[in-house]
Design an enzyme around this catalytic site. Sequence first.
Site: not given
Ligand code: OAD
Length: 252
Positions: A124, A219
């Site tokens: 990204h 997660n």
């Molecule tokens: P999300 O905000 O969708 O998900 C974050 C995940 O991290 C959740 O499943 C939480 O449960 C988990 N989480 C929180 N704290 C944690 C920790 N300490 N250790 C491990 N996991 C933890 O973020 P992404 O999946 O990265 O795209 O989102 C994907 C994309 O959506 C991003 O790259 C962004 C967004 O729109 C763009 O900007 C193009």
Amino acid sequence: MPAAFSNRLVERLKTARRVVVLTGAGVSAESGVPTFRDKDGLWDKFSPAELANFDAFMKNPELVWEWYHWRQTVIKDVRPNPGHVALAELEAWLTRKDHSFYLVTQNVDGLHRRAGSKCILELHGNILRNKCSVCNFKTDAIDLQLSEKLPTCPDCGKLLRPDVVWFGEMLPEFELGRAMEVASACDVCLSVGTSAVVYPAAFVPVNARNAGAYVAEINPEPSAISHTVDEVILGKSGEVLPHLVTAVTKAS
Ligand code: OAD
């Protein structure tokens, strides 16, 4: 105590010749970088429709720049956490054995590189880089002073924008192609700190599993793909990964 992982995962990682890790915003949460979809996450407070697409940028570049400048400032002030460091250690251990490791990340914060990871595919983009909204100019050298006028391209004079992928935009072709290729050829895949709702990134663990790899998720909450993986480790990446990587690298 961090959440338990299986001996099977440790054994799989010890003997793996090709490892792929997909990371999302959760891996940086313990560094103080907000995630997107958790309670109090960025998309809880801000609208992607106003801030994370090209039309919004052309309509109100001041607002979009103000938001990205704030995020750039947050990211410059934070440090990699033990989860980032453990992934860099795993890579170094595998590389010493001439085995392959790819870190595919949805994160734009550059923390994996700062932690020492080398083989990174940023799907990204990177928020600390900027690019021209029209021509091919890219730079990581411009420190934006938004009190002055909006930054413009030194080549064509049009507006500069952050070098991140916005909604509706294509992912970088090389990174995406390579990520799908290595996911389909790996022995073990870890999906760490991602809700796994955004595609094509979520195809990384999905394709790995379809191709026969052992897939584990780390997660604190189940994700959209938990039901499809071999092992779900419910815990924070900054706590689980150091233990997992120590179990894999120190005893062999
Ligand atoms: P999300 O905000 O969708 O998900 C974050 C995940 O991290 C959740 O499943 C939480 O449960 C988990 N989480 C929180 N704290 C944690 C920790 N300490 N250790 C491990 N996991 C933890 O973020 P992404 O999946 O990265 O795209 O989102 C994907 C994309 O959506 C991003 O790259 C962004 C967004 O729109 C763009 O900007 C193009």
